[in-house]
Design a protein around this motif. Structure first.
Motif, PDB file in Angstrom:
ATOM      1  N   GLY A 166      -6.391 -15.453   5.984  1.00 30.92           N
ATOM      2  CA  GLY A 166      -6.278 -15.771   7.402  1.00 30.92           C
ATOM      3  C   GLY A 166      -4.888 -15.785   7.991  1.00 30.92           C
ATOM      4  N   GLY A 167      -3.862 -15.551   7.170  1.00 31.57           N
ATOM      5  CA  GLY A 167      -2.505 -15.476   7.704  1.00 31.57           C
ATOM      6  C   GLY A 167      -2.229 -14.134   8.342  1.00 31.57           C
ATOM      7  N   GLU A 168      -1.135 -14.043   9.063  1.00 32.92           N
ATOM      8  CA  GLU A 168      -0.715 -12.789   9.682  1.00 32.92           C
ATOM      9  C   GLU A 168       0.656 -12.395   9.144  1.00 32.92           C
ATOM     10  OE1 GLU A 168      -0.686 -13.023  13.926  1.00 32.92           O
ATOM     11  OE2 GLU A 168      -2.717 -13.879  14.050  1.00 32.92           O
ATOM     12  N   VAL A 169       0.849 -11.088   8.952  1.00 32.86           N
ATOM     13  CA  VAL A 169       2.157 -10.558   8.549  1.00 32.86           C
ATOM     14  C   VAL A 169       2.487  -9.403   9.479  1.00 32.86           C
ATOM     15  CG1 VAL A 169       3.552  -9.579   6.698  1.00 32.86           C
ATOM     16  CG2 VAL A 169       1.721 -11.203   6.138  1.00 32.86           C
ATOM     17  N   HIS A 170       3.569  -9.530  10.231  1.00 36.10           N
ATOM     18  CA  HIS A 170       3.985  -8.506  11.190  1.00 36.10           C
ATOM     19  C   HIS A 170       5.295  -7.878  10.712  1.00 36.10           C
ATOM     20  CE1 HIS A 170       1.096  -9.942  14.285  1.00 36.10           C
ATOM     21  NE2 HIS A 170       1.319 -11.123  13.715  1.00 36.10           N
ATOM     22  N   PHE A 171       5.234  -6.597  10.318  1.00 35.46           N
ATOM     23  CA  PHE A 171       6.443  -5.895   9.902  1.00 35.46           C
ATOM     24  C   PHE A 171       7.120  -5.245  11.107  1.00 35.46           C
ATOM     25  CE2 PHE A 171       3.849  -5.770   5.949  1.00 35.46           C
ATOM     26  CZ  PHE A 171       4.713  -6.543   5.183  1.00 35.46           C
ATOM     27  N   GLU A 172       8.393  -4.883  10.912  1.00 34.68           N
ATOM     28  CA  GLU A 172       9.207  -4.263  11.963  1.00 34.68           C
ATOM     29  C   GLU A 172       9.121  -5.082  13.261  1.00 34.68           C
ATOM     30  OE1 GLU A 172       9.435   0.193  11.752  1.00 34.68           O
ATOM     31  OE2 GLU A 172       7.597  -0.074  10.550  1.00 34.68           O
ATOM     32  N   ALA A 192      10.161 -12.531   5.507  1.00 37.61           N
ATOM     33  CA  ALA A 192       9.149 -12.377   4.460  1.00 37.61           C
ATOM     34  C   ALA A 192       9.787 -12.277   3.082  1.00 37.61           C
ATOM     35  CB  ALA A 192       8.280 -11.156   4.731  1.00 37.61           C
ATOM     36  N   GLY A 193      10.864 -13.042   2.858  1.00 36.50           N
ATOM     37  CA  GLY A 193      11.420 -13.165   1.526  1.00 36.50           C
ATOM     38  C   GLY A 193      10.652 -14.222   0.753  1.00 36.50           C
ATOM     39  N   PRO A 194      11.142 -14.630  -0.420  1.00 31.63           N
ATOM     40  CA  PRO A 194      10.404 -15.629  -1.208  1.00 31.63           C
ATOM     41  C   PRO A 194      10.212 -16.954  -0.480  1.00 31.63           C
ATOM     42  CG  PRO A 194      12.585 -15.204  -2.146  1.00 31.63           C
ATOM     43  CD  PRO A 194      12.332 -14.150  -1.131  1.00 31.63           C
ATOM     44  N   ALA A 195      11.198 -17.405   0.296  1.00 30.84           N
ATOM     45  CA  ALA A 195      11.032 -18.654   1.042  1.00 30.84           C
ATOM     46  C   ALA A 195       9.899 -18.521   2.048  1.00 30.84           C
ATOM     47  CB  ALA A 195      12.338 -19.020   1.747  1.00 30.84           C
ATOM     48  N   GLY A 196       9.883 -17.429   2.798  1.00 31.93           N
ATOM     49  CA  GLY A 196       8.862 -17.229   3.815  1.00 31.93           C
ATOM     50  C   GLY A 196       7.472 -17.032   3.236  1.00 31.93           C
ATOM     51  N   ILE A 236       0.866 -10.837  -3.058  1.00 34.53           N
ATOM     52  CA  ILE A 236       1.035 -12.096  -2.324  1.00 34.53           C
ATOM     53  C   ILE A 236       0.718 -11.886  -0.848  1.00 34.53           C
ATOM     54  CG2 ILE A 236       2.723 -13.823  -1.568  1.00 34.53           C
ATOM     55  CD1 ILE A 236       4.100 -13.529  -4.278  1.00 34.53           C
ATOM     56  N   ARG A 237       1.192 -10.769  -0.300  1.00 35.23           N
ATOM     57  CA  ARG A 237       0.883 -10.459   1.099  1.00 35.23           C
ATOM     58  C   ARG A 237      -0.621 -10.345   1.318  1.00 35.23           C
ATOM     59  NH1 ARG A 237       0.591  -4.595   2.535  1.00 35.23           N
ATOM     60  NH2 ARG A 237       2.660  -4.437   1.623  1.00 35.23           N
ATOM     61  N   GLU A 238      -1.303  -9.688   0.377  1.00 41.05           N
ATOM     62  CA  GLU A 238      -2.748  -9.540   0.505  1.00 41.05           C
ATOM     63  C   GLU A 238      -3.444 -10.898   0.472  1.00 41.05           C
ATOM     64  OE1 GLU A 238      -4.498  -6.858   1.305  1.00 41.05           O
ATOM     65  OE2 GLU A 238      -2.569  -5.854   1.513  1.00 41.05           O
ATOM     66  N   SER A 239      -2.944 -11.802  -0.367  1.00 40.66           N
ATOM     67  CA  SER A 239      -3.521 -13.155  -0.405  1.00 40.66           C
ATOM     68  C   SER A 239      -3.361 -13.850   0.932  1.00 40.66           C
ATOM     69  CB  SER A 239      -2.853 -13.989  -1.504  1.00 40.66           C
ATOM     70  OG  SER A 239      -3.231 -13.554  -2.782  1.00 40.66           O
ATOM     71  N   ILE A 240      -2.181 -13.707   1.529  1.00 38.67           N
ATOM     72  CA  ILE A 240      -1.911 -14.343   2.819  1.00 38.67           C
ATOM     73  C   ILE A 240      -2.856 -13.801   3.892  1.00 38.67           C
ATOM     74  CG2 ILE A 240      -0.190 -14.579   4.668  1.00 38.67           C
ATOM     75  CD1 ILE A 240       1.949 -14.523   2.390  1.00 38.67           C
ATOM     76  N   ILE A 241      -2.980 -12.483   3.954  1.00 36.45           N
ATOM     77  CA  ILE A 241      -3.809 -11.856   4.997  1.00 36.45           C
ATOM     78  C   ILE A 241      -5.296 -12.132   4.754  1.00 36.45           C
ATOM     79  CG2 ILE A 241      -4.536  -9.648   5.980  1.00 36.45           C
ATOM     80  CD1 ILE A 241      -1.667  -8.639   5.470  1.00 36.45           C
ATOM     81  N   THR A 242      -5.741 -12.004   3.502  1.00 36.88           N
ATOM     82  CA  THR A 242      -7.153 -12.216   3.172  1.00 36.88           C
ATOM     83  C   THR A 242      -7.618 -13.616   3.562  1.00 36.88           C
ATOM     84  OG1 THR A 242      -7.050 -10.656   1.325  1.00 36.88           O
ATOM     85  CG2 THR A 242      -8.831 -12.278   1.275  1.00 36.88           C
TER      86      THR A 242
END
Length: 524
Positions: free
Chosen positions: A207-213, A89-93, A199-205
């Motif tokens: 329809g994307g998924e972000v999984h930490f740890e 989840a860096g800038p490239a991701g 940016i993370r909120e835009s992705i999730i809002t």
């Protein structure tokens, strides 16, 4: 639209309340003319410092919008028929994820570290308690290494993508519009976390998924095609394609790829030290004054010198120069010392620091040949571990006064520093191998001739600056950007060897996303 240039004094150019009125007066603009600043750069070539401003002007019509990127225009991809897993989840991701959403695909980001807020506690533990969390540190976590180590947005990689678009997206997510006009744009480590969170909120809002740890620990490859990845928490992720954007400090990924028989290659890289000066010393050199005043920003520099060691020529150059900044501990495991630099948005620290690194070709590290494609990585590890041992096996870093280093003298004492965990006086030519140390000694003397007042014993060098670029390249096809042997795998960004900073990594992420869709749309 027409463009004109106006030259202002710093106190005029950086006076936010009055600069537009001053420009209007100097250019003699009519009340019917609309205008705005398009570009701004400091000209310090003469004793009298000037600020050159390019102005865009239109007659009797509104100016076109500077920011065309609209978050609300992103489609909803919650139920998209195709998806891509993004590792990192860096800038490239993160920019790959946004681009996938634009193209109608669902991005699934797997990030080994924590979100930006949770990372802060682990960074405090490194600085205050010398405790390194191997999964959450200055390198690992949401936003990647750039989030808490500066946020400089300058890049020379103009052929790799649309720089202006990357800056637009950052502004749309909360960055100041100044980054659109400054010659060397910079957000600041205090401002970036909020932007990354947006940016993370835009992705999730959308329809994307972000999984930490969620650390990737396995690749399932069948018939030279990546089918799925497994994670340390026992999950398996299948997808239409996989973008590998882990950054260059995720060494376990390189070992995992190698063990999984996925081709990787050793590549040239660079390694050295951080040098820290009083910011006033750099200002005096660059601005030719004793005090830069309230309006001029902390000054920076860029240096390069060709050196010879045992008849081999190699460049030594400045890297990630941080005016008004701090040196930070960037280790990703206990038992190693790694340093990096960062600046807050105001760049108001009394210190200036920069990486000074020597180029390393593969022929320079033949003693590590037994490690095959991992030989550069093993050299890095050996130096970082040696630095830690010499400095006392904590996050205290080895350091030496600059002139003492070139003369081979142990510094009896060390000046104040921005490096919070503390310094240990050491001979840096005992920390670094001779083919690096001797080149640095030559270069520092040369830099002192190029910048009078740079080569002083009030400056210190701190070791080691070893994560400037990846010692590994994950080979990909030049056109498709897909791994040359393993289908559906798209190596991306700094860790794969194709970027060198926030903007170039973001652009590479977008390109990989576009290629994923181009090659695998409607293909099972």
């Amino acid at each position: 639209m027409i463009e004109k240039e106006v030259v202002l004094k710093p106190e005029e150019a950086f006076n936010e309340e009055e600069v537009l009125a001053i420009i209007q007066q100097k250019l003699g603009l009519k009340s019917t003319q609309n205008f705005r600043i398009a570009k701004r750069s400091i000209d310090a070539r003469s004793k009298e410092i000037k600020v050159r401003i390019k102005v865009e002007i239109v007659d009797n019509t509104p100016l076109p919008e500077r920011i065309n990127y609209k978050i609300e225009d992103l489609p909803k991809v919650h139920n998209a028929s195709q998806s891509a897993v993004i590792i990192g989840a860096g800038p490239a991701g993160m920019f790959a994820a946004l681009r996938l959403i634009e193209l109608g695909w669902k991005p699934i980001i797997l990030e080994r570290g924590k979100d930006v807020r949770a990372r802060r506690r682990d960074l405090a533990d490194i600085n205050k308690k010398h405790i390194v969390n191997a999964e959450s540190n200055y390198c690992f976590g949401e936003g990647g290494a750039g989030t808490y180590s500066d946020g400089k947005l300058y890049t020379r990689s103009k052929k790799r993508g649309d720089i202006y678009r990357i800056l637009e997206i950052l502004v749309a997510h909360g960055a100041k519009e100044d980054i659109m006009i400054d010659a060397h744009p910079h957000i600041g480590t205090n401002k970036l976390p909020k932007i990354i969170q947006e940016i993370r909120e835009s992705i999730i809002t959308h329809g994307g998924e972000v999984h930490f740890e969620t650390k990737v620990t396995g690749f399932k490859v069948e018939d030279h095609e990546l089918k799925s990845v497994s994670t340390a928490n026992g999950r398996e992720f299948k997808s239409d394609a996989f973008i590998l954007a882990t950054g260059h400090s995720a060494r376990d990924i390189f070992y995992l790829l190698h063990d999984s028989k996925i081709l990787i290659e050793a590549k040239p890289f660079a390694l050295g030290v951080r040098v820290e000066h009083p910011q006033k010393a750099i200002d005096k050199i660059q601005y030719k004054c004793e005090d830069r005043g309230a309006y001029l920003p902390a000054s920076s520099y860029a240096l390069v010198h060709q050196t010879y060691y045992k008849d081999k020529q190699r460049g030594v150059f400045s890297f990630c120069m941080c005016p008004g900044g701090f040196i930070v501990p960037a280790a990703t495991e206990s038992g190693e010392i790694v340093v990096n630099g960062m600046s807050p948005s105001r760049r108001d620290s009394r210190f200036a620091n920069s990486g000074i690194v020597a180029a390393i070709e593969l022929e320079d590290i033949q003693e590590f040949e037994r490690f095959g494609p991992l030989k550069g990585l093993e050299l890095e590890k050996s130096i970082e571990q040696n630095a830690c041992k010499i400095a006392g096996n904590t996050q205290t870093a080895p350091a030496q006064r600059l002139i003492d280093f070139t003369q081979g003298k142990l510094s009896k004492d060390l000046p104040d520093t921005s490096y919070q965990p503390g310094l240990h006086s050491a001979r840096m030519d005992e920390v670094l191998p001779p083919f690096i140390a001797e080149r640095l000694k030559t270069a520092f003397k040369a830099f002192g001739k190029k910048m009078k007042g740079y080569f002083i014993n009030d400056a210190i060098i701190v070791g080691v600056e070893s994560r400037t670029s990846s010692p590994i390249r994950i080979p990909r096809d030049k056109e498709s950007l897909e791994h040359i042997e393993t289908k559906r795998l798209f190596p991306c960004g700094e860790g794969a060897g194709y970027a060198g900073g926030i903007v170039s990594a973001a652009m590479d992420g977008e390109r990989c996303a576009e290629k994923v869709v181009e090659h695998y749309k409607n293909k099972s």
